[in-house]
Design a protein around this motif. Structure first.
Motif, mmCIF file in Angstrom:
data_model
loop_
_atom_site.group_PDB
_atom_site.id
_atom_site.type_symbol
_atom_site.label_atom_id
_atom_site.label_comp_id
_atom_site.label_asym_id
_atom_site.label_seq_id
_atom_site.Cartn_x
_atom_site.Cartn_y
_atom_site.Cartn_z
ATOM 1 N N THR A 89 -13.239 5.015 6.257
ATOM 2 C CA THR A 89 -12.499 4.317 5.696
ATOM 3 C C THR A 89 -11.391 5.010 4.649
ATOM 4 O OG1 THR A 89 -14.941 2.683 5.262
ATOM 5 C CG2 THR A 89 -13.618 2.366 4.420
ATOM 6 N N TRP A 90 -11.398 5.766 3.986
ATOM 7 C CA TRP A 90 -10.865 6.720 3.134
ATOM 8 C C TRP A 90 -9.644 7.039 4.101
ATOM 9 C CZ3 TRP A 90 -9.407 7.878 -1.406
ATOM 10 C CH2 TRP A 90 -8.848 8.692 -1.937
ATOM 11 N N THR A 91 -10.274 7.526 4.690
ATOM 12 C CA THR A 91 -8.849 7.850 6.060
ATOM 13 C C THR A 91 -7.710 6.857 5.731
ATOM 14 O OG1 THR A 91 -9.794 9.963 6.649
ATOM 15 C CG2 THR A 91 -7.906 9.489 7.795
ATOM 16 N N LEU A 92 -8.430 5.627 6.171
ATOM 17 C CA LEU A 92 -7.376 4.511 7.066
ATOM 18 C C LEU A 92 -6.535 3.752 5.645
ATOM 19 C CD1 LEU A 92 -9.122 3.377 10.227
ATOM 20 C CD2 LEU A 92 -7.479 4.334 9.797
ATOM 21 N N GLY A 93 -8.234 3.819 4.715
ATOM 22 C CA GLY A 93 -8.209 2.931 2.860
ATOM 23 C C GLY A 93 -6.506 3.473 2.662
ATOM 24 N N LYS A 94 -6.178 4.871 2.833
ATOM 25 C CA LYS A 94 -5.253 5.776 2.260
ATOM 26 C C LYS A 94 -3.732 4.957 2.703
ATOM 27 C CE LYS A 94 -6.616 9.769 2.929
ATOM 28 N NZ LYS A 94 -6.413 11.969 3.256
ATOM 29 N N VAL A 95 -4.162 4.429 4.359
ATOM 30 C CA VAL A 95 -2.805 3.707 5.310
ATOM 31 C C VAL A 95 -2.525 2.591 4.593
ATOM 32 C CG1 VAL A 95 -1.895 3.406 7.397
ATOM 33 C CG2 VAL A 95 -2.775 5.918 6.798
ATOM 34 N N ILE A 96 -3.851 2.094 4.980
ATOM 35 C CA ILE A 96 -3.102 0.590 4.497
ATOM 36 C C ILE A 96 -3.423 -0.312 2.818
ATOM 37 C CG2 ILE A 96 -5.051 -1.916 4.296
ATOM 38 C CD1 ILE A 96 -6.218 -0.509 7.329
ATOM 39 N N PHE A 97 -4.010 0.591 1.979
ATOM 40 C CA PHE A 97 -3.520 0.217 0.593
ATOM 41 C C PHE A 97 -2.554 -0.158 0.487
ATOM 42 C CE2 PHE A 97 -3.120 0.805 -3.860
ATOM 43 C CZ PHE A 97 -4.192 -0.474 -3.826
ATOM 44 N N PRO A 98 -1.400 1.459 0.469
ATOM 45 C CA PRO A 98 -0.119 1.712 0.536
ATOM 46 C C PRO A 98 0.925 0.313 0.970
ATOM 47 C CG PRO A 98 -0.835 3.074 1.011
ATOM 48 C CD PRO A 98 -2.018 2.900 1.097
ATOM 49 N N VAL A 99 0.672 0.308 2.646
ATOM 50 C CA VAL A 99 1.709 -0.136 3.187
ATOM 51 C C VAL A 99 1.263 -2.015 3.024
ATOM 52 C CG1 VAL A 99 1.891 -0.938 6.077
ATOM 53 C CG2 VAL A 99 1.162 0.863 5.439
ATOM 54 N N THR A 100 -0.164 -2.165 2.817
ATOM 55 C CA THR A 100 -0.458 -3.896 2.238
ATOM 56 C C THR A 100 0.086 -4.379 1.114
ATOM 57 O OG1 THR A 100 -2.745 -3.577 3.524
ATOM 58 C CG2 THR A 100 -2.135 -5.341 1.746
ATOM 59 N N LEU A 101 0.342 -3.001 0.160
ATOM 60 C CA LEU A 101 0.854 -3.740 -1.098
ATOM 61 C C LEU A 101 2.406 -3.831 -1.020
ATOM 62 C CD1 LEU A 101 -0.139 -3.102 -4.255
ATOM 63 C CD2 LEU A 101 0.757 -1.276 -4.503
ATOM 64 N N ILE A 102 3.065 -2.532 -0.898
ATOM 65 C CA ILE A 102 4.397 -2.916 -0.309
ATOM 66 C C ILE A 102 4.587 -3.905 0.592
ATOM 67 C CG2 ILE A 102 6.270 -2.086 0.390
ATOM 68 C CD1 ILE A 102 4.650 1.163 0.799
ATOM 69 N N VAL A 103 4.310 -4.422 1.332
ATOM 70 C CA VAL A 103 4.463 -5.598 1.630
ATOM 71 C C VAL A 103 3.901 -6.809 1.069
ATOM 72 C CG1 VAL A 103 4.253 -6.936 3.823
ATOM 73 C CG2 VAL A 103 3.883 -5.254 4.806
ATOM 74 N N GLY A 104 2.986 -6.939 0.400
ATOM 75 C CA GLY A 104 2.920 -7.524 -0.117
ATOM 76 C C GLY A 104 3.541 -8.347 -1.682
ATOM 77 N N ILE A 105 5.061 -7.269 -1.597
ATOM 78 C CA ILE A 105 5.060 -7.429 -2.753
ATOM 79 C C ILE A 105 6.254 -7.986 -2.196
ATOM 80 C CG2 ILE A 105 6.976 -5.853 -4.662
ATOM 81 C CD1 ILE A 105 4.553 -3.773 -4.879
ATOM 82 N N GLN A 142 6.966 -9.790 0.093
ATOM 83 C CA GLN A 142 6.890 -10.595 0.280
ATOM 84 C C GLN A 142 7.123 -12.148 -0.858
ATOM 85 O OE1 GLN A 142 2.336 -11.899 1.456
ATOM 86 N NE2 GLN A 142 3.088 -13.689 2.585
ATOM 87 N N HIS A 143 7.438 -11.309 -1.870
ATOM 88 C CA HIS A 143 7.914 -12.385 -2.987
ATOM 89 C C HIS A 143 9.136 -11.455 -3.481
ATOM 90 C CE1 HIS A 143 4.118 -14.132 -3.457
ATOM 91 N NE2 HIS A 143 3.537 -12.550 -2.884
ATOM 92 N N THR A 144 10.281 -11.550 -2.217
ATOM 93 C CA THR A 144 11.678 -10.524 -2.442
ATOM 94 C C THR A 144 12.221 -11.822 -1.744
ATOM 95 O OG1 THR A 144 11.857 -8.847 -1.083
ATOM 96 C CG2 THR A 144 10.904 -8.130 -3.064
ATOM 97 N N SER A 145 13.576 -11.140 -1.852
ATOM 98 C CA SER A 145 14.639 -11.701 -0.554
ATOM 99 C C SER A 145 14.697 -10.655 0.646
ATOM 100 C CB SER A 145 15.848 -12.470 -1.046
ATOM 101 O OG SER A 145 16.202 -10.880 -2.210
ATOM 102 N N ILE A 146 14.066 -9.685 0.573
ATOM 103 C CA ILE A 146 14.236 -8.653 2.240
ATOM 104 C C ILE A 146 13.449 -9.481 3.256
ATOM 105 C CG2 ILE A 146 13.624 -6.411 2.923
ATOM 106 C CD1 ILE A 146 13.219 -5.435 -0.357
ATOM 107 N N LEU A 147 12.450 -10.277 2.797
ATOM 108 C CA LEU A 147 11.830 -10.986 4.640
ATOM 109 C C LEU A 147 13.002 -11.907 4.879
ATOM 110 C CD1 LEU A 147 8.213 -10.953 4.515
ATOM 111 C CD2 LEU A 147 9.599 -9.441 4.842
#
Length: 305
Positions: A7-23, A25-30
């Protein structure tokens, strides 16, 4: 312990990626990416607005892609093509980074997934003349509240990232315990023997069975935990792992990923059949080419000596 470590190994991947994509989503980039690929949609037999679920599904996940489809008036054919494309390529950032954690090249995974999505869409568009009626969607909530303002957006992204890790832990830890029990009781080796003929057909050794089953049943992101462990404990070779992943990027989480398309009002059996047949044929082809290359290299080495 293994569950927590994974969970720690994958969490280090999933959290930052989800965070970046989550942000994002609210910009004009998508929106910029959607506008850029909208003119290309005609190649796949899709209208320009179909770019929205395609981009969202690839950046986020299948649920987000399906949510976007539900807001559009599309024909059955268009929805089916989108469903096939999204079942091959979705959640690209998280799942490709996870594949890299298991020890594979990100570009290979991206090439296979985007290649399959593109090729299958063009083929379905050419072969299928029906499905021109408007798609009738089932009972699924269409709208989500829009988040506005800098801090609410950051908070929403952080919440999504943390929820991703919590979901991961809820699935991975019990799963690891179950796998450990199955190993202790000798079920895994029995299971691997059952799978052996199928693994051989795909050009892999039977010790790859655990990895394959994990990916097939619970998907790449969650199954990666079992895969990372299997690679360590079962001595799965790099070649077998690559072949397993090529199979799994075409066909993973088969039950869940197929069921969630039901509300779209499209035939799901052909969708499942396309994924399974593609995965089998693609893996056999890659294994065959790989073997030919290995044989020719061995011959060259023999001549040199």
């Amino acid at each position: 312990m293994v569950g927590l470590k994974t969970t720690w190994t994958l969490g280090k991947v999933i959290f930052p990626v989800t965070l970046i994509v989550g942000i994002l989503q609210h910009t004009s980039i998508l929106q910029f990416i959607i506008n850029a690929i909208a003119p290309l949609m005609g190649i796949f037999g899709l209208s320009g607005e179909a770019a929205i679920p395609l981009v969202i599904g690839n950046f986020l996940n299948l649920y987000a892609g399906i949510g976007a489809i539900l807001t559009l008036d599309l024909t059955v054919k268009e929805v089916f093509i989108l469903a096939v494309m999204l079942s091959f390529s979705h959640n690209l950032l998280v799942e490709s980074t996870v594949a890299a954690k298991v020890g594979l090249k990100i570009w290979v995974i991206l090439l296979v997934r985007l290649g399959l999505a593109t090729f299958s869409a063009i083929l379905i568009n050419l072969v299928w003349n029906g499905g021109q009626e408007l798609a009738q969607y089932g009972l699924v909530s269409k709208s989500e509240e829009a988040v506005t303002g800098f801090f609410p957006i950051i908070l929403d992204a952080v919440q999504r990232g943390l929820m991703g890790i919590v979901q991961l832990a809820i699935i991975v830890i019990p799963l690891m315990i179950l796998v450990q029990y199955m190993k202790e009781l000798g079920w895994i080796s029995v299971f691997s023997k059952w799978m052996a003929p199928f693994m051989k057909l795909l050009g892999m050794k039977e010790n790859t069975a655990t990895t394959m089953v994990a990916g097939l049943t619970i998907g790449l992101a969650y199954g990666a935990g079992v895969m990372i462990q299997a690679v360590k404990e079962d001595n799965v070779s790099k070649k077998d792992l690559t072949l397993a992943f090529i199979f799994l990027v075409a066909c993973h989480a088969v039950v869940e990923d197929t069921l969630i398309f039901i509300p779209l009002g499209i035939p799901v059996w052909p969708l499942l059949a396309i994924r399974i047949v593609t995965a089998i044929l693609l893996t056999i082809a890659v294994a065959f080419i790989w073997k030919r290359i290995e044989v020719s290299k061995r011959k060259e080495a023999t001549y040199e000596h």
